[in-house]
Design an enzyme around this catalytic site. Sequence first.
Site, PDB file in Angstrom:
ATOM      1  N   LYS A  17       0.842  -1.203   0.000  1.00 26.61           N
ATOM      2  CA  LYS A  17       0.000   0.000   0.000  1.00 26.61           C
ATOM      3  C   LYS A  17       0.871   1.245   0.000  1.00 26.61           C
ATOM      4  CE  LYS A  17      -3.733   2.258   2.631  1.00 26.61           C
ATOM      5  NZ  LYS A  17      -4.527   2.239   3.873  1.00 26.61           N
ATOM      6  N   SER A  57      -9.395   2.087   3.253  1.00 26.33           N
ATOM      7  CA  SER A  57      -8.579   2.819   2.298  1.00 26.33           C
ATOM      8  C   SER A  57      -7.547   1.957   1.569  1.00 26.33           C
ATOM      9  CB  SER A  57      -7.857   3.969   3.004  1.00 26.33           C
ATOM     10  OG  SER A  57      -6.983   3.494   4.009  1.00 26.33           O
ATOM     11  N   GLY A 114      -6.307   1.731  10.008  1.00 26.08           N
ATOM     12  CA  GLY A 114      -6.505   2.730  11.060  1.00 26.08           C
ATOM     13  C   GLY A 114      -7.943   2.792  11.537  1.00 26.08           C
ATOM     14  N   GLY A 115      -8.854   2.293  10.691  1.00 26.06           N
ATOM     15  CA  GLY A 115     -10.264   2.259  11.052  1.00 26.06           C
ATOM     16  C   GLY A 115     -10.980   1.224  10.213  1.00 26.06           C
ATOM     17  N   GLY A 116     -10.395   0.025  10.149  1.00 23.90           N
ATOM     18  CA  GLY A 116     -10.944  -1.037   9.315  1.00 23.90           C
ATOM     19  C   GLY A 116     -10.429  -1.007   7.892  1.00 23.90           C
ATOM     20  N   SER A 117      -9.366  -0.237   7.631  1.00 20.93           N
ATOM     21  CA  SER A 117      -8.916   0.003   6.262  1.00 20.93           C
ATOM     22  C   SER A 117      -8.281  -1.198   5.588  1.00 20.93           C
ATOM     23  CB  SER A 117      -7.926   1.179   6.233  1.00 20.93           C
ATOM     24  OG  SER A 117      -8.593   2.386   6.483  1.00 20.93           O
TER      25      SER A 117
END
Length: 612
Positions: free
Chosen positions: A213, A289, A310-313
Amino acid sequence: MGFFRATGKVYKPVSEVNLGPESDEFYIHPEVKAPRVAGLLVKIFVWILESWIGPIVLYILKKDNLIHKLVTYAESQEPPLFTSTHNYEDIPEQNVSLTKPDLSPAERVTEAMSCLPNSLESSLINDNNNSSSFKRWKIQDFYRAYISGETTPLMVAKRFLDAVKECSGPNLNMAFFISYDNEDILKQAEESSLRYQRGTPISAMDGILVAIKDEIDCLPYPTTGGTKWLHKARPCKEDAVCVRQLRACGAILVGKTNMHELGAGTSGINPHFGSTRNPYNINKVSGGSSSGSAAVVCAGLCPVALGVDGGGSVRMPAALCGVVGFKPTSGRLSNSGVLPLNWTVGMPGILAATVEDALIAYAAICGQSPQGRSTFSQTELNFPLLTTTPSIKNIKLAKYGKWFNDCTEEIKKCCDQALQMLDMHYGWKTINVTVPEIEEMRLAHYVTIGSECTASLDTHLEKIKRSEIGWDARVALSVYGSFSSQDYLNAQRIRSRQMYFHKEIFKSADVIVTPTTGVTAYTLQKDALETGELDYINGAALVRFSIAGNFLGLPAITIMVGKDKEGLPIGLQFIGRPWSEASLLHLAFAMQAVCIKSYTKPTVFYDLLKRE
């Protein structure tokens, strides 16, 4: 704006909250008050937010969406908890192998390989209801093909480059990668092929294609974070620790995958580098993301890719693309060389074709470097003996019905059937619990990740033109910048409460089980391609079940358990105790075994091991 001020929620002491199935705790279904906007409307909204009236609009939006009531002006007795790290805990895990300390990445990969079933069968077997056979190749398959001389890493790399060229063309326009270098990929592949020719491969990951990524440093590429400017402000000077560990195993690093700009969204729509399309349906989003990383694995281009969660990315796009998404415990992997966009909630994660591949990649990167090693956070490292998964007994899966059911009817039905299959095949029971204050946790996490992103980028943002930032990212940054110290401190009080609740639940259950997302992949609309989109309703549905893994630093994994009526993947998520990665891999492997016959071939898929 005192006359607008909302009355804050008064939280009862955590010890008085009933976590049992009969609890009267009220579940707040997110009623997001923000319409979907894209194209010209996004530009108008940005102009408003960045004008003198912007602070007033942001104040009203935060009030209407309960941030003021549940976070800003809320009253809680708990002190703030500023990190999601965990001290050593002696986790009781069944059927695991304790690895020796200080093994090299290649030695850990060898240890992990010894934990896998010794089978020549495909990771995905033929679907009897589908006339065309589908085989998703595992790392083991590539390794055996290289060892036997059936093919070489160089041949596979050339097929990969042909496939990327095809899917990047105007007919598909999949937008998987931000950057890749043909010459560098072929050079790595030639070196790996020579090692196999000499009979000296470094590990089973030698010659395995791995995508990274574009939030993780990997030479010779810049690290853009999905932007047009960040790599200029922060040049990439060396590999991230996790990338260096993969190189040490002989992996071929094939480039930087596309992502939502700054990780500030869940769709994977990027106006600068193209919107990553879902290989199951190219007119659907891939999720974000870590959009490109999930999509390249789904399309068969790599058995493994790295993302950042960071939040389910990692888990959200994995679920939407029908692959494995694995986020270990906070502190288990090194963050060194990862863009510091969200210090206390983000970390690298793994996207993989199968659970076996996730284990091998995890083995490669789970060791900390001496500089990155935390003196308080590391615990013993176990690998699951996947050969013995069916013999595991007495697993208890905690399910909070109101939360679990807060998804589409198709997802609810599919995930319920998956739990029934675990009971039928393994005797693992589901117990009912209450996980209180779910929406409160989501909003507290949003305040936290937004505040940390603003603090991280502040000095850079002062030096660039606003026009260099995508329209939807400008909206996100405006919202992030509106959070106050009071918002942030009260969010950390909610983190403290949630940490208590989850630890209590884990006293009676091995994992918490949820759907991974509340919706399947939705339509990629043309008006969003150049400006991005603001779709907070779908965004809230996508992140609904992901937050505890990041806000509380808990390990979590998603596995495909079925598909909706459009043939789009549905994921089930297991959230574990700190340091229980081996148990999660066992559970996901068991789930994969009973669901595997329902897996179908994506519309866009490349077979890199085909015989010529």
